[in-house]
Design a protein around this motif. Structure first.
Motif, PDB file in Angstrom:
ATOM      1  N   THR A   1      49.552  -8.562 -29.977  1.00 55.89           N
ATOM      2  CA  THR A   1      50.150  -7.540 -30.833  1.00 55.89           C
ATOM      3  C   THR A   1      51.320  -8.106 -31.625  1.00 55.89           C
ATOM      4  O   THR A   1      51.474  -7.826 -32.819  1.00 55.89           O
ATOM      5  CB  THR A   1      50.619  -6.347 -29.982  1.00 55.89           C
ATOM      6  N   ILE A   2      52.145  -8.924 -30.952  1.00 56.72           N
ATOM      7  CA  ILE A   2      53.265  -9.562 -31.656  1.00 56.72           C
ATOM      8  C   ILE A   2      52.748 -10.464 -32.777  1.00 56.72           C
ATOM      9  O   ILE A   2      53.276 -10.459 -33.898  1.00 56.72           O
ATOM     10  CB  ILE A   2      54.131 -10.365 -30.661  1.00 56.72           C
ATOM     11  N   THR A   3      51.696 -11.224 -32.481  1.00 56.35           N
ATOM     12  CA  THR A   3      51.109 -12.097 -33.499  1.00 56.35           C
ATOM     13  C   THR A   3      50.598 -11.295 -34.684  1.00 56.35           C
ATOM     14  O   THR A   3      50.788 -11.683 -35.849  1.00 56.35           O
ATOM     15  CB  THR A   3      49.956 -12.923 -32.891  1.00 56.35           C
ATOM     16  N   PHE A   4      49.952 -10.176 -34.405  1.00 60.52           N
ATOM     17  CA  PHE A   4      49.429  -9.315 -35.472  1.00 60.52           C
ATOM     18  C   PHE A   4      50.561  -8.838 -36.378  1.00 60.52           C
ATOM     19  O   PHE A   4      50.451  -8.871 -37.614  1.00 60.52           O
ATOM     20  CB  PHE A   4      48.694  -8.127 -34.854  1.00 60.52           C
ATOM     21  N   VAL A   5      51.660  -8.382 -35.784  1.00 62.68           N
ATOM     22  CA  VAL A   5      52.797  -7.897 -36.573  1.00 62.68           C
ATOM     23  C   VAL A   5      53.383  -9.035 -37.406  1.00 62.68           C
ATOM     24  O   VAL A   5      53.704  -8.864 -38.588  1.00 62.68           O
ATOM     25  CB  VAL A   5      53.869  -7.287 -35.647  1.00 62.68           C
ATOM     26  N   VAL A   6      53.522 -10.218 -36.810  1.00 65.33           N
ATOM     27  CA  VAL A   6      54.070 -11.365 -37.534  1.00 65.33           C
ATOM     28  C   VAL A   6      53.171 -11.759 -38.700  1.00 65.33           C
ATOM     29  O   VAL A   6      53.643 -12.030 -39.813  1.00 65.33           O
ATOM     30  CB  VAL A   6      54.271 -12.564 -36.579  1.00 65.33           C
ATOM     31  N   VAL A   7      51.854 -11.770 -38.465  1.00 65.80           N
ATOM     32  CA  VAL A   7      50.902 -12.115 -39.529  1.00 65.80           C
ATOM     33  C   VAL A   7      51.025 -11.139 -40.693  1.00 65.80           C
ATOM     34  O   VAL A   7      51.077 -11.541 -41.861  1.00 65.80           O
ATOM     35  CB  VAL A   7      49.460 -12.140 -38.983  1.00 65.80           C
ATOM     36  N   MET A   8      51.082  -9.851 -40.384  1.00 65.58           N
ATOM     37  CA  MET A   8      51.198  -8.848 -41.442  1.00 65.58           C
ATOM     38  C   MET A   8      52.539  -8.952 -42.169  1.00 65.58           C
ATOM     39  O   MET A   8      52.616  -8.785 -43.392  1.00 65.58           O
ATOM     40  CB  MET A   8      51.029  -7.442 -40.849  1.00 65.58           C
ATOM     41  N   PHE A   9      53.617  -9.240 -41.422  1.00 64.53           N
ATOM     42  CA  PHE A   9      54.936  -9.379 -42.034  1.00 64.53           C
ATOM     43  C   PHE A   9      54.946 -10.547 -43.021  1.00 64.53           C
ATOM     44  O   PHE A   9      55.409 -10.419 -44.165  1.00 64.53           O
ATOM     45  CB  PHE A   9      55.984  -9.587 -40.941  1.00 64.53           C
ATOM     46  N   LEU A  10      54.431 -11.694 -42.582  1.00 60.00           N
ATOM     47  CA  LEU A  10      54.374 -12.860 -43.464  1.00 60.00           C
ATOM     48  C   LEU A  10      53.442 -12.624 -44.641  1.00 60.00           C
ATOM     49  O   LEU A  10      53.664 -13.149 -45.739  1.00 60.00           O
ATOM     50  CB  LEU A  10      53.934 -14.091 -42.667  1.00 60.00           C
ATOM     51  N   PHE A  11      52.416 -11.837 -44.411  1.00 65.95           N
ATOM     52  CA  PHE A  11      51.458 -11.469 -45.456  1.00 65.95           C
ATOM     53  C   PHE A  11      52.201 -10.918 -46.678  1.00 65.95           C
ATOM     54  O   PHE A  11      51.986 -11.342 -47.817  1.00 65.95           O
ATOM     55  CB  PHE A  11      50.500 -10.437 -44.867  1.00 65.95           C
ATOM     56  N   PHE A  12      53.115  -9.971 -46.453  1.00 67.20           N
ATOM     57  CA  PHE A  12      53.797  -9.333 -47.575  1.00 67.20           C
ATOM     58  C   PHE A  12      54.942 -10.179 -48.110  1.00 67.20           C
ATOM     59  O   PHE A  12      55.307 -10.056 -49.282  1.00 67.20           O
ATOM     60  CB  PHE A  12      54.292  -7.945 -47.157  1.00 67.20           C
ATOM     61  N   GLN A  13      55.497 -11.043 -47.269  1.00 66.76           N
ATOM     62  CA  GLN A  13      56.476 -11.986 -47.778  1.00 66.76           C
ATOM     63  C   GLN A  13      55.837 -12.901 -48.813  1.00 66.76           C
ATOM     64  O   GLN A  13      56.406 -13.160 -49.875  1.00 66.76           O
ATOM     65  CB  GLN A  13      57.050 -12.807 -46.619  1.00 66.76           C
ATOM     66  N   VAL A  14      54.643 -13.383 -48.498  1.00 64.45           N
ATOM     67  CA  VAL A  14      53.932 -14.281 -49.410  1.00 64.45           C
ATOM     68  C   VAL A  14      53.613 -13.575 -50.718  1.00 64.45           C
ATOM     69  O   VAL A  14      53.756 -14.155 -51.807  1.00 64.45           O
ATOM     70  CB  VAL A  14      52.644 -14.813 -48.740  1.00 64.45           C
ATOM     71  N   ILE A  15      53.203 -12.318 -50.631  1.00 66.83           N
ATOM     72  CA  ILE A  15      52.827 -11.579 -51.844  1.00 66.83           C
ATOM     73  C   ILE A  15      53.990 -11.522 -52.829  1.00 66.83           C
ATOM     74  O   ILE A  15      53.812 -11.703 -54.043  1.00 66.83           O
ATOM     75  CB  ILE A  15      52.345 -10.158 -51.476  1.00 66.83           C
ATOM     76  N   PHE A  16      55.213 -11.288 -52.323  1.00 68.81           N
ATOM     77  CA  PHE A  16      56.355 -11.180 -53.220  1.00 68.81           C
ATOM     78  C   PHE A  16      56.866 -12.539 -53.688  1.00 68.81           C
ATOM     79  O   PHE A  16      57.147 -12.732 -54.863  1.00 68.81           O
ATOM     80  CB  PHE A  16      57.492 -10.410 -52.537  1.00 68.81           C
ATOM     81  N   THR A  17      56.987 -13.491 -52.774  1.00 74.97           N
ATOM     82  CA  THR A  17      57.624 -14.756 -53.125  1.00 74.97           C
ATOM     83  C   THR A  17      56.736 -15.657 -53.971  1.00 74.97           C
ATOM     84  O   THR A  17      57.202 -16.289 -54.915  1.00 74.97           O
ATOM     85  CB  THR A  17      58.051 -15.503 -51.855  1.00 74.97           C
ATOM     86  N   VAL A  18      55.448 -15.721 -53.663  1.00 74.50           N
ATOM     87  CA  VAL A  18      54.543 -16.625 -54.373  1.00 74.50           C
ATOM     88  C   VAL A  18      54.138 -16.060 -55.726  1.00 74.50           C
ATOM     89  O   VAL A  18      54.041 -16.795 -56.721  1.00 74.50           O
ATOM     90  CB  VAL A  18      53.287 -16.916 -53.515  1.00 74.50           C
ATOM     91  N   ALA A  19      53.910 -14.747 -55.785  1.00 73.09           N
ATOM     92  CA  ALA A  19      53.378 -14.153 -57.013  1.00 73.09           C
ATOM     93  C   ALA A  19      54.450 -13.896 -58.069  1.00 73.09           C
ATOM     94  O   ALA A  19      54.123 -13.718 -59.246  1.00 73.09           O
ATOM     95  CB  ALA A  19      52.653 -12.847 -56.686  1.00 73.09           C
ATOM     96  N   ALA A  20      55.714 -13.867 -57.676  1.00 74.03           N
ATOM     97  CA  ALA A  20      56.779 -13.504 -58.618  1.00 74.03           C
ATOM     98  C   ALA A  20      56.811 -14.380 -59.873  1.00 74.03           C
ATOM     99  O   ALA A  20      56.904 -13.860 -60.992  1.00 74.03           O
ATOM    100  CB  ALA A  20      58.133 -13.519 -57.911  1.00 74.03           C
ATOM    101  N   PRO A  21      56.741 -15.725 -59.760  1.00 74.52           N
ATOM    102  CA  PRO A  21      56.765 -16.541 -60.981  1.00 74.52           C
ATOM    103  C   PRO A  21      55.586 -16.250 -61.914  1.00 74.52           C
ATOM    104  O   PRO A  21      55.750 -16.220 -63.137  1.00 74.52           O
ATOM    105  CB  PRO A  21      56.708 -17.977 -60.447  1.00 74.52           C
TER     106      PRO A  21
ATOM    107  N   LEU B   1      45.538 -14.451 -29.057  1.00 69.19           N
ATOM    108  CA  LEU B   1      45.461 -13.430 -30.105  1.00 69.19           C
ATOM    109  C   LEU B   1      44.961 -12.080 -29.608  1.00 69.19           C
ATOM    110  O   LEU B   1      45.185 -11.066 -30.264  1.00 69.19           O
ATOM    111  CB  LEU B   1      44.562 -13.925 -31.248  1.00 69.19           C
ATOM    112  N   LEU B   2      44.261 -12.042 -28.468  1.00 71.99           N
ATOM    113  CA  LEU B   2      43.790 -10.769 -27.923  1.00 71.99           C
ATOM    114  C   LEU B   2      44.618 -10.309 -26.724  1.00 71.99           C
ATOM    115  O   LEU B   2      44.286  -9.306 -26.094  1.00 71.99           O
ATOM    116  CB  LEU B   2      42.315 -10.880 -27.522  1.00 71.99           C
ATOM    117  N   HIS B   3      45.691 -11.026 -26.440  1.00 75.74           N
ATOM    118  CA  HIS B   3      46.574 -10.616 -25.342  1.00 75.74           C
ATOM    119  C   HIS B   3      47.277  -9.307 -25.722  1.00 75.74           C
ATOM    120  O   HIS B   3      47.717  -9.148 -26.877  1.00 75.74           O
ATOM    121  CB  HIS B   3      47.616 -11.710 -25.073  1.00 75.74           C
TER     122      HIS B   3
END
Length: 647
Positions: free
Chosen positions: A240-260, A233-235
């Motif tokens: 950096t790739i992990t950080f971007v992926v975490v943030m990307f999934l972060f917003f995917q979850v916000i839209f998909t889970v909260a919509a119902p 995680l500190l490489h």
């Protein structure tokens, strides 16, 4: 150390005369968690410096069978590594403990909160506090972590070596607090160190070693699990790739889970609006309740699932220790702007709200860095922008649109957050390299071990953050919505609307309202962006709080469609507005609005806190002006690029 027996005479029970005990400690020592357990208050707990930026006060209680309940006041001071201040936060701590802080007397007793896994380093602060000569005790945290990693400490021997009371607690799980409360209830009975620690550097190092030896302290082994995870995680690349992926999934979850959940809340407010129209006979009262309150505040509250889910995910990332790693990673990028990692702490705080983010700049030693960060932090995408973004992205992007397994709406939201981050870094670089030149100071940050946070602490942290949003909805947004309702419905045009059907009458009143008059005055400023007077009114209202824009649109379309005030906003996409032939939300207009909200300083609370923190109206004026110009130009460019792409 064994807690002393309680010998209260009852005088401490009175609010006046309660003993004041200050909690002193470095960031990440667990000081705020100790404060929460002692007082029952819930304060935000983070894994990096700068979360506790102001003094927080609460009341603790201790009850024993032999006496009445004893009350004492606890003050949670900002985190400080030393009483030789290197930042405004540490200056506040030093001034308070020395009794030189204007308007505040020195505390009666001091409790130094120490992370026992780094005891050797922490003894420097303990020594500085002991030299003040006040009743002092030590609270050891992370005692479970010390044992789990093969370390050892004899608490009784440490107490004897220091000459003061010492208590070990597990702050994350609330263990060991009854003996601590008993001690805090009777600071006058605390033992005092007979000889203060030496000031000479050579003798001082020897003093630390003698204390550690006497306490039979054995430092814990390095956390192999955390070290293994950090290798990834500190490489520089994989981290950096992990950080971007975490943030990307972060917003995917916000839209998909909260919509119902959002759909359910929309139905609830739609049902409430129908009840009002059916059971409130007075036309004015029905309009105020249905359009002003339900159509205004309700159109904002439908986004509470996304807001709460965002804070839940942030709390989880903080609790497991990842957010501190994110700050460490971004420090490499921050250094290119002329700032250091502590500036990122302030910027990261601004994701929730720019106000605490700007207040967190107090941890920065350099005044130039504080101003540069203050000027840039409001560009970070805050939670107040989230309802506006969700609404506008919903107008622009079909919810069913996918890129592979990913929602296009989530991708768009992620892109807006990336845009905010890039704009923040670029602005910080411009201010630091051009306007506020200065040397880059070294940055240090403690990385806590990875751990599973307690469910209670995560949920409380989420609720505290969401509560601030609900409080705003119940005060600022409600008040603004009511004012907007009157502006949108006055003056009355009873004679002119006689004989019209309900929809036509509502459209006529809207177009001849006080709000229309105000909007048409400022409309020429926004006309190049594709904004008509209705949107202009929404932008004016958004100066009170960005979410008010959604409330304003809710009211305007409630006037156009009284039976369905919330869905009417979405139904306006690529369709005519209240007057035939008017296109309110075309794709170029929505893109322009998204970019305008991404960059504009649409928040008077932020302006006020910039004024307070810089002690000048110059910097708030600079921030508001440059952000408005940036927003206007970006919206104009975005509109015409969209027209070109879609033509």
């Amino acid at each position: 150390m064994t807690a002393p027996a309680c010998h209260s005479n009852g005088s401490i029970d009175a609010p006046k005369g309660q003993t004041r005990i200050a909690l002193v400690g470095s960031p990440n020592a667990g000081k705020t968690s100790v404060f929460n357990h002692l007082t029952g208050m819930r304060a935000h707990t983070g894994n990096y410096p700068g979360v506790t930026v102001t003094r927080t006060v609460g009341t603790g209680r201790h009850t024993c069978p032999e006496c009445k309940t004893v009350k004492f006041t606890v003050e949670d001071l900002p985190g400080a590594y030393s009483l030789h201040p290197a930042s405004p936060d540490e200056q506040v701590v030093a001034d308070l403990l020395h009794g030189t802080l204007p308007g505040i007397t020195a505390p009666d007793a001091l409790a130094v909160v120490v992370d026992v896994t780094v005891l050797e380093r922490s003894l420097s602060l303990v020594a500085q506090v002991l030299r003040l000569g006040k009743p002092t005790m030590v609270i050891l945290t992370m005692t479970d972590e010390l044992a789990n990693r093969g370390g050892h400490l004899d608490v009784e021997r440490l107490s004897t070596a220091l000459g003061i009371p010492v208590v070990g607690v597990v702050a994350s799980r609330g263990k060991g607090f009854e003996p601590l409360r008993a001690l805090l209830a009777e600071p006058k009975n605390w033992t005092r160190t007979p000889i203060p620690p030496p000031r000479d550097d050579t003798e001082f190092n020897a003093w630390i070693q003698s204390v550690l030896t006497a306490a039979q302290y054995r430092a814990p082994e390095s956390d192999q699990r955390s070290a293994s995870i950090d290798r990834l995680l500190l490489h520089p690349v994989f981290g950096t790739i992990t950080f971007v992926v975490v943030m990307f999934l972060f917003f995917q979850v916000i839209f998909t889970v909260a919509a119902p959940l959002q759909d359910l809340i929309e139905q609830l407010f739609g049902w409430a609006a129908t009840l009002v129209s059916e059971h409130v006979s007075n036309e004015t009262a029905a309009g105020l309740l249905g359009a002003g309150v339900i159509g205004g505040v309700g159109s904002v509250l439908v986004f509470i699932p996304q807001i709460m889910l965002m804070f839940l995910l942030i709390s989880l990332l903080e609790g497991v220790g990842y957010m501190a790693r994110a700050a460490f990673l971004v420090d490499r990028i921050m250094s290119t702007t002329g700032l250091e990692g502590r500036a990122f702490v302030a910027m990261l705080s601004s994701v929730a709200c720019a106000v605490p983010g700007i207040m967190a700049t107090r941890t920065l030693p350099s005044s130039r860095d504080r101003i540069a960060t203050t000027m840039a932090a409001p560009l970070m995408t805050c939670s107040a922008r989230l309802p506006v973004y969700i609404l506008l992205i919903g107008l622009l992007v079909d919810p069913a649109s996918r890129v592979g397994p990913f929602s296009v709406q989530g991708v768009a939201m992620f892109g807006l957050y990336v845009l905010g981050g890039i704009a923040t870094m670029t602005t910080a670089w411009i201010f630091k390299r051009g306007v506020l030149k200065g040397d880059l100071l070294p940055f240090y940050m403690e990385l806590p071990p990875y751990r599973f946070p307690s469910l209670k602490s995560v949920l409380l942290s989420m609720w505290d953050s969401a509560k601030a949003f609900l409080r705003k909805a119940g005060t600022i947004i409600l008040a603004t919505s009511v004012i907007l309702w009157f502006l949108l419905n006055l003056p009355l045009h009873t004679a002119a609307t006689a004989g019209m059907d309900e929809s036509a009458a509502a459209a006529y009143v809207l177009d001849h309202s006080f709000a229309a008059s105000i909007g048409k005055v400022v409309q020429p400023l926004f006309e190049p962006l594709g904004f008509d007077w209705r949107i202009a009114v929404g932008l004016i209202g958004a100066l009170a709080a960005r979410e008010v824009f959604v409330a304003t649109m809710g009211q305007i379309f409630a006037a156009a469609d009284p039976e369905n005030p919330i869905d009417a906003i979405r139904n306006a996409v690529f369709t005519s507005g209240p007057q035939q032939g008017e296109m309110l939300f075309t794709a170029p207009t929505v893109v322009a609005l998204l970019l305008f909200f991404a960059f504009a300083l649409m928040c008077m609370s932020t302006v006020a806190v910039i004024r307070r923190e810089t002690n000048s109206w110059r910097w708030p004026a600079v921030a508001f002006t440059y952000m408005f110009v940036l927003a206007w130009v970006a919206a104009l460019v975005g509109r015409y690029v969209t027209i070109w792409v879609t033509s």
